[in-house]
Design a protein around this motif. Sequence first.
Motif: not given
Length: 117
Positions: A39-46, A94-102, A9-19
Amino acid sequence: MNYVDGFVVAVPTSNKDAYIHHARLAAEIFREHGALRITECWGDDVPDGKLTSFPMAVKLEPEETVVFSWIEWPSREVCDVGMQKVMEDPRLKQDSNPMPFDGKRMIYGGFRMVVDE
């Protein structure tokens, strides 16, 4: 061998903590419904590609980061039942825990393990 659901997925970088918060809550729920490991991995060298790449696959926009994730299940059968239960779980609505990405730009698939060394 175990079964794996993979996601990119593509996550707004500003939403990292929310993600991360969203992912931790989701991980608890997935485990309750049979998942062995999340397992969740935040992009570092993509890197961008010329023909294909993770950024191209999710139509990465400026100020977004690619996230690569997978859920390990004991079998495809457990995955199918567990995913159905997860999708019906009110804690992930969605109403109780909205996804922090599209979610429309998420790519995903189920995979049978063939090598696990």
